[in-house]
Design a protein around this motif. Structure first.
Motif, PDB file in Angstrom:
ATOM      1  N   VAL A 174       0.820  -1.206   0.000  1.00  0.00           N
ATOM      2  CA  VAL A 174       0.000   0.000   0.000  1.00  0.00           C
ATOM      3  C   VAL A 174       0.857   1.261   0.000  1.00  0.00           C
ATOM      4  CG1 VAL A 174      -0.222   0.077   2.517  1.00  0.00           C
ATOM      5  CG2 VAL A 174      -1.960   1.154   1.077  1.00  0.00           C
ATOM      6  N   GLU A 175       0.456   2.226  -0.820  1.00  0.00           N
ATOM      7  CA  GLU A 175       1.109   3.533  -0.869  1.00  0.00           C
ATOM      8  C   GLU A 175       0.217   4.505  -0.086  1.00  0.00           C
ATOM      9  OE1 GLU A 175       2.847   4.538  -4.810  1.00  0.00           O
ATOM     10  OE2 GLU A 175       1.878   2.690  -5.467  1.00  0.00           O
ATOM     11  N   ALA A 176       0.630   4.846   1.108  1.00  0.00           N
ATOM     12  CA  ALA A 176      -0.214   5.605   2.027  1.00  0.00           C
ATOM     13  C   ALA A 176      -0.550   7.000   1.508  1.00  0.00           C
ATOM     14  CB  ALA A 176       0.470   5.710   3.385  1.00  0.00           C
ATOM     15  N   LYS A 177      -1.838   7.351   1.626  1.00  0.00           N
ATOM     16  CA  LYS A 177      -2.355   8.689   1.304  1.00  0.00           C
ATOM     17  C   LYS A 177      -2.008   9.144  -0.116  1.00  0.00           C
ATOM     18  CE  LYS A 177      -2.411  10.318   6.099  1.00  0.00           C
ATOM     19  NZ  LYS A 177      -3.883  10.269   6.197  1.00  0.00           N
ATOM     20  N   LYS A 178      -1.970   8.213  -1.033  1.00  0.00           N
ATOM     21  CA  LYS A 178      -1.605   8.538  -2.422  1.00  0.00           C
ATOM     22  C   LYS A 178      -2.828   8.820  -3.296  1.00  0.00           C
ATOM     23  CE  LYS A 178       0.641   6.506  -6.511  1.00  0.00           C
ATOM     24  NZ  LYS A 178       1.616   7.570  -6.797  1.00  0.00           N
ATOM     25  N   PHE A 179      -3.975   8.205  -2.962  1.00  0.00           N
ATOM     26  CA  PHE A 179      -5.091   8.164  -3.902  1.00  0.00           C
ATOM     27  C   PHE A 179      -6.277   9.045  -3.494  1.00  0.00           C
ATOM     28  CE2 PHE A 179      -2.687   4.250  -4.150  1.00  0.00           C
ATOM     29  CZ  PHE A 179      -2.437   4.157  -5.517  1.00  0.00           C
ATOM     30  N   ASN A 180      -6.885   9.635  -4.508  1.00  0.00           N
ATOM     31  CA  ASN A 180      -8.113  10.405  -4.279  1.00  0.00           C
ATOM     32  C   ASN A 180      -9.318   9.494  -4.103  1.00  0.00           C
ATOM     33  OD1 ASN A 180      -6.325  12.104  -6.387  1.00  0.00           O
ATOM     34  ND2 ASN A 180      -7.388  13.513  -5.004  1.00  0.00           N
ATOM     35  N   ALA A 181      -9.249   8.308  -4.708  1.00  0.00           N
ATOM     36  CA  ALA A 181     -10.363   7.359  -4.597  1.00  0.00           C
ATOM     37  C   ALA A 181      -9.846   5.937  -4.722  1.00  0.00           C
ATOM     38  CB  ALA A 181     -11.420   7.627  -5.669  1.00  0.00           C
ATOM     39  N   VAL A 182     -10.486   5.038  -3.996  1.00  0.00           N
ATOM     40  CA  VAL A 182     -10.308   3.598  -4.177  1.00  0.00           C
ATOM     41  C   VAL A 182     -11.620   3.086  -4.754  1.00  0.00           C
ATOM     42  CG1 VAL A 182      -9.971   1.366  -3.054  1.00  0.00           C
ATOM     43  CG2 VAL A 182      -8.653   3.360  -2.294  1.00  0.00           C
ATOM     44  N   VAL A 183     -11.529   2.434  -5.910  1.00  0.00           N
ATOM     45  CA  VAL A 183     -12.712   1.942  -6.620  1.00  0.00           C
ATOM     46  C   VAL A 183     -12.708   0.421  -6.624  1.00  0.00           C
ATOM     47  CG1 VAL A 183     -13.851   1.800  -8.874  1.00  0.00           C
ATOM     48  CG2 VAL A 183     -12.905   3.970  -8.101  1.00  0.00           C
TER      49      VAL A 183
END
Length: 208
Positions: A116-125
């Motif tokens: 996991v890349e922490a706090k990287k994504f605007n959304a998880v789909v």
């Protein structure tokens, strides 16, 4: 489905089938899945993007992208995406279907195994896939991957109201042979109640 039901369902599946078996379940049917699996209406995708307030430069993590059916719908909006798919055949099809999107990366791995890349994504789909992830891992790992104002977007295709009973009887032999768990006929009122319950649970999740 409540969190307890999700945990019970996953525990039952995991106790019978190894993770390696689950990774390869759809291998033989990958091509057919890619061709006939229902697509997600673009209106639904647009609404999810609107509710999540995704900026044009958003980075999306997709969990269990399959052959890329939902991936393409989001990629068409220009988002950068990292898409995880444990099944090698599905992964190959997703790469093929997304070849025109340079900002989409398909990775042949499971969400559980992915670093996991922490706090990287605007959304998880997750489109018709999150139920395959252990609830004890999936939600916390998704939260770790999301930015502070990020969104978890869960999509499913719901089976429509069943056909008239006379038609269902003609299909009984097929159901009994290939999908005995679906062989029980549900009357319209039962399915309407299930859909209503799913809608109520969805509203509660949004409220949280």
């Amino acid at each position: 489905m409540t969190l307890k039901q999700a945990k019970d369902w996953y525990s039952t599946v995991a106790s019978v089938h190894t993770s390696e078996q689950r990774k390869n379940w759809y291998s033989a049917a990958a091509e057919a899945y890619n061709q006939v699996r229902p697509r997600y209406p673009q209106q639904l995708i647009n609404r999810a993007i609107e509710l999540a307030k995704l900026p044009d430069e958003a980075i999306i993590l997709e969990v269990g992208c399959g052959s890329g059916i939902a991936t393409v719908a989001f990629a068409d909006r220009g988002f950068s995406m990292i898409c995880l798919e444990p099944n090698p055949e599905m992964c190959r099809l997703a790469q093929q279907n997304c070849i025109q999107y340079p900002n989409v990366k398909i990775v042949n791995t499971s969400f559980e195994e992915w670093h996991v890349e922490a706090k990287k994504f605007n959304a998880v789909v997750a489109a018709t896939s999150f139920h395959w992830i252990s609830p004890e891992i999936g939600y916390s790992k998704a939260a770790t991957a999301l930015q502070d104002n990020g969104s978890l977007i869960l999509l499913w295709n719901a089976i429509p109201i069943q056909p008239p009973y006379a038609i269902y009887q003609l299909l009984q032999e097929v159901y009994q042979t290939y999908a005995p768990s679906l062989a029980e006929y549900e009357v319209r009122s039962t399915q309407e109640e299930s859909i209503s319950r799913f809608r109520t649970n969805s509203d509660r999740v949004r409220a949280i």
